[in-house]
Design a protein around this motif. Structure first.
Motif, short mmCIF file in Angstrom:
data_model
loop_
_atom_site.label_atom_id
_atom_site.label_comp_id
_atom_site.label_asym_id
_atom_site.label_seq_id
_atom_site.Cartn_x
_atom_site.Cartn_y
_atom_site.Cartn_z
N SER A 1 -1.24 12.92 -14.99
CA SER A 1 -2.35 12.68 -14.10
C SER A 1 -1.81 12.57 -12.68
CB SER A 1 -3.08 11.37 -14.47
OG SER A 1 -3.71 11.51 -15.72
N LEU A 2 -2.58 13.06 -11.73
CA LEU A 2 -2.14 13.19 -10.34
C LEU A 2 -3.16 12.51 -9.43
CD1 LEU A 2 -1.60 17.05 -10.54
CD2 LEU A 2 0.06 15.30 -11.14
N GLY A 3 -2.72 12.20 -8.22
CA GLY A 3 -3.68 11.58 -7.33
C GLY A 3 -3.25 11.62 -5.88
N TRP A 4 -4.12 11.09 -5.04
CA TRP A 4 -3.86 10.93 -3.62
C TRP A 4 -4.18 9.49 -3.21
CZ3 TRP A 4 -1.76 14.72 -0.53
CH2 TRP A 4 -1.72 16.01 -1.08
N PHE A 5 -3.29 8.95 -2.37
CA PHE A 5 -3.49 7.66 -1.74
C PHE A 5 -3.40 7.86 -0.24
CE2 PHE A 5 -3.28 4.21 -4.98
CZ PHE A 5 -3.15 5.02 -6.09
N ARG A 6 -3.82 6.87 0.52
CA ARG A 6 -3.68 6.96 1.96
C ARG A 6 -3.44 5.57 2.54
NH1 ARG A 6 -9.83 8.28 4.22
NH2 ARG A 6 -10.67 6.14 3.99
N GLN A 7 -2.84 5.58 3.73
CA GLN A 7 -2.62 4.33 4.44
C GLN A 7 -2.89 4.56 5.92
OE1 GLN A 7 1.15 2.32 3.82
NE2 GLN A 7 0.22 0.38 4.42
N ALA A 8 -3.88 3.85 6.42
CA ALA A 8 -4.22 3.92 7.84
C ALA A 8 -3.42 2.88 8.60
CB ALA A 8 -5.72 3.69 8.02
N PRO A 9 -3.23 3.08 9.90
CA PRO A 9 -2.47 2.12 10.71
C PRO A 9 -3.06 0.71 10.60
CG PRO A 9 -2.88 4.12 11.94
CD PRO A 9 -3.69 4.23 10.70
N GLY A 10 -2.20 -0.25 10.26
CA GLY A 10 -2.63 -1.63 10.19
C GLY A 10 -3.46 -1.99 8.98
N LYS A 11 -3.58 -1.06 8.04
CA LYS A 11 -4.39 -1.31 6.85
C LYS A 11 -3.56 -1.19 5.58
CE LYS A 11 -8.85 0.05 8.79
NZ LYS A 11 -10.08 0.86 8.58
N GLU A 12 -4.11 -1.73 4.51
CA GLU A 12 -3.46 -1.62 3.22
C GLU A 12 -3.58 -0.18 2.69
OE1 GLU A 12 -2.04 -5.29 3.17
OE2 GLU A 12 -1.94 -4.12 1.33
N ARG A 13 -2.61 0.19 1.88
CA ARG A 13 -2.69 1.46 1.20
C ARG A 13 -3.87 1.45 0.23
NH1 ARG A 13 2.36 2.18 -2.32
NH2 ARG A 13 1.22 0.62 -3.55
N GLU A 14 -4.58 2.56 0.13
CA GLU A 14 -5.72 2.63 -0.76
C GLU A 14 -5.74 3.96 -1.52
OE1 GLU A 14 -9.43 2.44 1.37
OE2 GLU A 14 -8.87 4.00 2.79
N ALA A 15 -6.32 3.89 -2.71
CA ALA A 15 -6.47 5.10 -3.51
C ALA A 15 -7.58 5.97 -2.92
CB ALA A 15 -6.80 4.73 -4.95
N VAL A 16 -7.43 7.26 -3.11
CA VAL A 16 -8.43 8.22 -2.64
C VAL A 16 -9.08 8.93 -3.83
CG1 VAL A 16 -8.83 10.31 -1.30
CG2 VAL A 16 -7.17 8.60 -0.49
N SER A 17 -8.25 9.50 -4.68
CA SER A 17 -8.78 10.30 -5.77
C SER A 17 -7.73 10.47 -6.86
CB SER A 17 -9.19 11.69 -5.24
OG SER A 17 -9.73 12.48 -6.28
N CYS A 18 -8.22 10.82 -8.03
CA CYS A 18 -7.35 10.98 -9.19
C CYS A 18 -7.86 12.17 -10.02
CB CYS A 18 -7.39 9.71 -10.02
SG CYS A 18 -6.26 9.65 -11.41
N ILE A 19 -6.93 12.91 -10.63
CA ILE A 19 -7.31 13.99 -11.53
C ILE A 19 -6.40 13.92 -12.74
CG2 ILE A 19 -5.85 15.65 -10.26
CD1 ILE A 19 -7.93 17.81 -11.02
N ASN A 20 -6.99 13.88 -13.93
CA ASN A 20 -6.15 13.76 -15.11
C ASN A 20 -5.75 15.12 -15.65
OD1 ASN A 20 -8.33 14.70 -16.60
ND2 ASN A 20 -8.81 12.72 -17.51
N SER A 21 -5.06 15.13 -16.76
CA SER A 21 -4.54 16.38 -17.32
C SER A 21 -5.64 17.31 -17.80
CB SER A 21 -3.56 16.08 -18.46
OG SER A 21 -4.22 15.34 -19.47
#
Length: 125
Positions: free
Chosen positions: A33-53
């Motif tokens: 399973s794969l995904g994307w996370f992001r982190q904006a300046p001064g903010k916590e890292r957060e999940a964006v999306s996920c795709i499984n097998s």
């Protein structure tokens, strides 16, 4: 050697589109399973999306309807198509391999999750 190489970041105007790519070297991507996370300046890292097998996808609310995650196992690549971008989407975006999409986003990451180096996405006029 396992390595994730991201590309496609940059500067885009509000309302514009951008596609991020992440090539997974050293993986048989179909197994993960794969995904994307992001982190904006001064903010916590957060999940964006996920795709499984099975190519079933999950999106956080802010991404639903604007972002599309996809995978090409033959090319060992995962993509994130981002449309109608907003200034608040400005962040460093990270692809991840070996996560668990079955639970809430707070549970997606595993101790042995692999991370890309990050791609800067700046949404500004």
């Amino acid at each position: 050697q396992k390595q994730l190489v991201e590309s496609g970041g940059g500067l885009v105007q509000p309302g514009g589109s951008m596609r991020l790519s992440c090539i997974a070297h050293g993986f048989t991507l179909a197994y993960y399973s794969l995904g994307w996370f992001r982190q904006a300046p001064g903010k916590e890292r957060e999940a964006v999306s996920c795709i499984n097998s099975l190519a079933t996808t999950t999106y956080l609310d802010f991404a639903e309807g604007r972002f599309t995650i996809s995978r090409d196992n033959a090319k060992s690549t995962v993509y994130l198509q981002m449309d109608n971008l907003k200034t608040e989407d400005t962040a460093v975006y990270y692809c991840v391999v070996n996560i668990d999409c079955t639970g809430p986003p707070s549970t997606w990451l595993a101790p042995d999750t692999f991370w890309g180096q990050g791609a800067q996405v700046t949404v500004s006029s």
